[in-house]
Design an enzyme around this catalytic site. Sequence first.
Site, PDB file in Angstrom:
ATOM      1  CG  HIS A 191      -1.720  -1.166   1.484  1.00 37.86           C
ATOM      2  ND1 HIS A 191      -2.908  -1.390   0.834  1.00 37.86           N
ATOM      3  CD2 HIS A 191      -1.548  -2.231   2.315  1.00 37.86           C
ATOM      4  CE1 HIS A 191      -3.450  -2.515   1.268  1.00 37.86           C
ATOM      5  NE2 HIS A 191      -2.647  -3.051   2.156  1.00 37.86           N
TER       6      HIS A 191
HETATM    7  C1  BDR Z   1      -2.561   0.749   5.537  1.00 35.04           C
HETATM    8  O1  BDR Z   1      -2.745   0.232   6.840  1.00 35.04           O
HETATM    9  C2  BDR Z   1      -1.521  -0.209   7.364  1.00 35.04           C
HETATM   10  O2  BDR Z   1      -1.687  -1.436   7.986  1.00 35.04           O
HETATM   11  C3  BDR Z   1      -0.538  -0.217   6.226  1.00 35.04           C
HETATM   12  O3  BDR Z   1       0.762   0.098   6.676  1.00 35.04           O
HETATM   13  C4  BDR Z   1      -1.068   0.818   5.290  1.00 35.04           C
HETATM   14  O4  BDR Z   1      -0.596   2.105   5.621  1.00 35.04           O
HETATM   15  C5  BDR Z   1      -3.328  -0.128   4.554  1.00 35.04           C
HETATM   16  O5  BDR Z   1      -4.671  -0.147   4.873  1.00 35.04           O
END
Ligand code: BDR
Length: 340
Positions: A265
């Site tokens: 992400h």
């Molecule tokens: C986001 O949530 C976190 O767990 C990850 O690092 C990312 O920033 C994805 O939903």
Amino acid sequence: MSPPVAAPTFFPAPAAQRTAPVGTVERPLPVIIDSDPGLDDARAIALAVARPEIDLLAVTSVGGNTDVRHCTENALRLLALFGRPDIPVAEGADDALLGGRIRAPEIHGAGGIGTTVLAPSPAAARAEAAVDLLAATLRDHPEPVVLCPIGPLTNIALLLRLHPSLAGRIAHICLMGGSIGDGNTTAAAEFNIYVDPEAARIVFESGIPITMMGLDVTHQAVLFEPAVERLRALPTRSGAVGAELAAYALAREGQWYGTPRMSVHDAVAVAHLAVADLVAVADYNVRVETGSGPARGKTVCDGLARRIERQGRSPNAQVGIAIDRDRFEDVLVEAFARLP
Ligand code: BDR
Ligand code: CA
């Protein structure tokens, strides 16, 4: 290939010309990352360090994937691993603006980076709080600075509330969070927004130009086993750690979603600042649900221009809708190949 459109919506908003600035080798973009490392945060920080189009001015930590003290330590150790212990790190908020603490050990492990143990950094966190380092950097840097928040938006909301006059020093906010379609933490809400919806609302209502890399595009930005092998084949400590973190993430996401994969992400937000044509974006009006019902933390994304206008609103963000996955993998592996 037909032009990219946002897939999960009834009205598929068309791709628009990007508004986020992009760095060049000759003119690197000054960027501050606000982060809760985090398996995918680690990869985002690696990318920012490795790409010559980005001048990483600082990393500020925020509680999210794990408690903020772990996030701070992870940020320090990751920067040392990547050969940049000189980049300042300052610790930020642990709890959400209104209190409350939501964590994600089921994906990132209790300490945020799976079972990986990194060597301590020769550097320590700065004595000042994240908000103070953000404010000082914005004030002192000769050019407006891009903020790249890849965790809950608590620090950024505090910054905007405590130092409203510095909003003009923020060139752009390119964040990871939200979703046009489904959430991941709840059916409605993505993790970073769900952890602190009130903070997210302050950011989306700030009037600062925003690019939102949400789940619609970050769930396309996935690595599979062959990418782990490519990282493992690199003759460096960063490559070995990159492979270890990815292998952990693949297994954890496999348990959750049924297929072993790693959604990287956070690195999508950084990649957008370094590579001009990797991510397609569309114009949206984004509002954050802050009620206490089942939609708490949802980003309500409207991409239909006439509807937005009829309601007296206007687009306040560009939202990522498509990414070239194969090229993204190459960008990540090449970044790790440049690190020590
Ligand atoms: C986001 O949530 C976190 O767990 C990850 O690092 C990312 O920033 C994805 O939903
Ligand atoms: Ca994160």
